[in-house]
Enzyme design. Sequence first.
Site, PDB file in Angstrom:
ATOM      1  N   GLU A   1      14.714  -0.396  -7.437  1.00 28.31           N
ATOM      2  CA  GLU A   1      13.540   0.452  -7.205  1.00 28.31           C
ATOM      3  C   GLU A   1      12.831   0.791  -8.525  1.00 28.31           C
ATOM      4  O   GLU A   1      11.596   0.764  -8.600  1.00 28.31           O
ATOM      5  CB  GLU A   1      13.958   1.718  -6.441  1.00 28.31           C
TER       6      GLU A   1
ATOM      7  N   THR B   1      19.048  12.658   5.548  1.00 25.11           N
ATOM      8  CA  THR B   1      17.787  11.997   5.899  1.00 25.11           C
ATOM      9  C   THR B   1      17.032  12.785   6.972  1.00 25.11           C
ATOM     10  O   THR B   1      15.826  12.991   6.869  1.00 25.11           O
ATOM     11  CB  THR B   1      18.062  10.561   6.386  1.00 25.11           C
TER      12      THR B   1
ATOM     13  N   ASN C   1       9.970  13.952   5.642  1.00 23.67           N
ATOM     14  CA  ASN C   1      11.055  14.573   4.865  1.00 23.67           C
ATOM     15  C   ASN C   1      10.791  14.608   3.356  1.00 23.67           C
ATOM     16  O   ASN C   1      11.700  14.742   2.554  1.00 23.67           O
ATOM     17  CB  ASN C   1      12.411  13.923   5.212  1.00 23.67           C
TER      18      ASN C   1
ATOM     19  N   ARG D   1      20.867  12.352  -4.214  1.00 23.78           N
ATOM     20  CA  ARG D   1      20.957  12.309  -2.746  1.00 23.78           C
ATOM     21  C   ARG D   1      21.428  13.668  -2.210  1.00 23.78           C
ATOM     22  O   ARG D   1      20.915  14.157  -1.197  1.00 23.78           O
ATOM     23  CB  ARG D   1      21.923  11.206  -2.286  1.00 23.78           C
TER      24      ARG D   1
ATOM     25  N   LYS E   1       6.975  12.097  -1.599  1.00 21.17           N
ATOM     26  CA  LYS E   1       6.166  11.367  -0.618  1.00 21.17           C
ATOM     27  C   LYS E   1       4.808  12.060  -0.422  1.00 21.17           C
ATOM     28  O   LYS E   1       4.622  13.201  -0.862  1.00 21.17           O
ATOM     29  CB  LYS E   1       6.945  11.284   0.701  1.00 21.17           C
TER      30      LYS E   1
ATOM     31  N   HIS F   1      12.001  10.862  -1.497  1.00 19.48           N
ATOM     32  CA  HIS F   1      12.888   9.696  -1.458  1.00 19.48           C
ATOM     33  C   HIS F   1      13.869   9.753  -2.623  1.00 19.48           C
ATOM     34  O   HIS F   1      13.523  10.221  -3.699  1.00 19.48           O
ATOM     35  CB  HIS F   1      12.071   8.400  -1.566  1.00 19.48           C
TER      36      HIS F   1
ATOM     37  N   PHE G   1      10.660   1.767  13.005  1.00 20.37           N
ATOM     38  CA  PHE G   1       9.798   2.721  12.299  1.00 20.37           C
ATOM     39  C   PHE G   1       9.218   2.176  10.991  1.00 20.37           C
ATOM     40  O   PHE G   1       8.415   2.839  10.329  1.00 20.37           O
ATOM     41  CB  PHE G   1      10.554   4.033  12.029  1.00 20.37           C
TER      42      PHE G   1
ATOM     43  N   ARG H   1      15.202  18.828   1.395  1.00 22.52           N
ATOM     44  CA  ARG H   1      14.796  18.636   2.795  1.00 22.52           C
ATOM     45  C   ARG H   1      15.218  19.816   3.669  1.00 22.52           C
ATOM     46  O   ARG H   1      14.493  20.218   4.583  1.00 22.52           O
ATOM     47  CB  ARG H   1      15.386  17.330   3.326  1.00 22.52           C
TER      48      ARG H   1
ATOM     49  N   TYR I   1      10.597  -0.614   0.860  1.00 21.80           N
ATOM     50  CA  TYR I   1      11.455  -0.374   2.028  1.00 21.80           C
ATOM     51  C   TYR I   1      11.904  -1.678   2.704  1.00 21.80           C
ATOM     52  O   TYR I   1      12.218  -1.668   3.897  1.00 21.80           O
ATOM     53  CB  TYR I   1      10.726   0.520   3.037  1.00 21.80           C
TER      54      TYR I   1
HETATM   55  N1  UDP Z   1      12.767   7.298   8.899  1.00 21.10           N
HETATM   56  C1  UDP Z   1      12.034   7.460  10.057  1.00 21.10           C
HETATM   57  N2  UDP Z   1      12.664   7.295  11.258  1.00 21.10           N
HETATM   58  C2  UDP Z   1      13.979   6.963  11.358  1.00 21.10           C
HETATM   59  C3  UDP Z   1      14.721   6.801  10.178  1.00 21.10           C
HETATM   60  C4  UDP Z   1      14.085   6.969   8.961  1.00 21.10           C
HETATM   61  O1  UDP Z   1      10.837   7.750  10.003  1.00 21.10           O
HETATM   62  O2  UDP Z   1      14.505   6.832  12.476  1.00 21.10           O
HETATM   63  C5  UDP Z   1      12.102   7.447   7.603  1.00 21.10           C
HETATM   64  C6  UDP Z   1      12.564   8.703   6.855  1.00 21.10           C
HETATM   65  O3  UDP Z   1      11.432   9.339   6.296  1.00 21.10           O
HETATM   66  C7  UDP Z   1      13.489   8.161   5.776  1.00 21.10           C
HETATM   67  C8  UDP Z   1      12.883   6.788   5.509  1.00 21.10           C
HETATM   68  O4  UDP Z   1      12.419   6.351   6.773  1.00 21.10           O
HETATM   69  O5  UDP Z   1      13.493   8.995   4.627  1.00 21.10           O
HETATM   70  C9  UDP Z   1      13.841   5.771   4.944  1.00 21.10           C
HETATM   71  O6  UDP Z   1      14.989   5.711   5.770  1.00 21.10           O
HETATM   72  P1  UDP Z   1      16.442   5.732   5.152  1.00 21.10           P
HETATM   73  O7  UDP Z   1      17.416   5.471   6.241  1.00 21.10           O
HETATM   74  O8  UDP Z   1      16.508   4.824   3.960  1.00 21.10           O
HETATM   75  O9  UDP Z   1      16.647   7.277   4.708  1.00 21.10           O
HETATM   76  P2  UDP Z   1      16.668   7.934   3.241  1.00 21.10           P
HETATM   77  O10 UDP Z   1      17.347   6.963   2.318  1.00 21.10           O
HETATM   78  O11 UDP Z   1      15.241   8.212   2.852  1.00 21.10           O
HETATM   79  O12 UDP Z   1      17.444   9.215   3.403  1.00 21.10           O
HETATM   80 MG    MG Z   2      17.010   4.959   1.960  1.00 18.93          MG
END
Ligand code: UDP
Ligand code: MG
Length: 160
Positions: free
Chosen positions: A137, A102, A123, A96, A20, A126, A68, A113, A60
Site C-alpha cells: 500500500e 471493521t 467507517n 488496526r 476516508k 483505513h 461491495f 471507529r 482494494y
Molecule cells: N466494507 C463494506 N461492506 C462489507 C465489508 C467491508 O462496505 O461487507 C468496506 C468497509 O468500509 C471496510 C472496507 O470495505 O473498511 C474494506 O474491507 P476490509 O474487510 O478490508 O476491512 P478493513 O481492513 O478496512 O477493516
Molecule cells: Mg482491509
Amino acid sequence: SRFTTEVMAGNQERTFIMIKPDGVQRGLVGDIIQRFEKRGYKLVAMKFKQFDEAHLKQHYIDLADKPFYPKLCKFMSSGPVVPMVWEGKDVVKMGRAMLGATNPLQSNPGTIRGDFCIDLGRNICHGSDSVDSANKEIALWFDKTELASWSMCTGDNVYE
Ligand code: UDP
Ligand code: MG
C-alpha cells in the site's frame, strides 16, 4: 542517543493509514492524526487529495470479488482522502487496534471507529492488515521521494 542501530531497527515498522472521504467530510482529520502522534508514532508521509476510481480499485484489489467492491471504490474516490505512512514499534497491529473492528457496531469505544462510526460502509479510516499489505500500500500511494527521513526528538521518552 544511547540507541544502537540494531535497537532502532525494531522501531521502524511502517503502516499505511488513510482517512476516508467520510472522515474528511466529518472534520475528523485532526483527531485521527492526533491519536497516532500522541501515541508516539512517527509521521513519515501524508497527502490531502482526491484520487480516481482506478487507483482505489488497485488499493482494494484483494476485495475485487466481493459484492461491495464497486460501491466501496466509488465512494473512496468521491472526495479527498488523507493517505499517511506512520512508523514505530508494532505499528501495523497497533494501527488496526486503534482503528477498531471493521464493523463499527463491533468496534470498542475508545477506538477511532468505536468512537465515531455506526455503519460498515462509513467507517472513516483505513489501516493495513499486515506488514506485507503495508509495504504494498505504501508503494502504491507514495513515491519513495515522498517518504520523509527524519528523527523525532521524542527519542528516549517514547522507547526505553
Ligand atoms: N466494507 C463494506 N461492506 C462489507 C465489508 C467491508 O462496505 O461487507 C468496506 C468497509 O468500509 C471496510 C472496507 O470495505 O473498511 C474494506 O474491507 P476490509 O474487510 O478490508 O476491512 P478493513 O481492513 O478496512 O477493516
Ligand atoms: Mg482491509
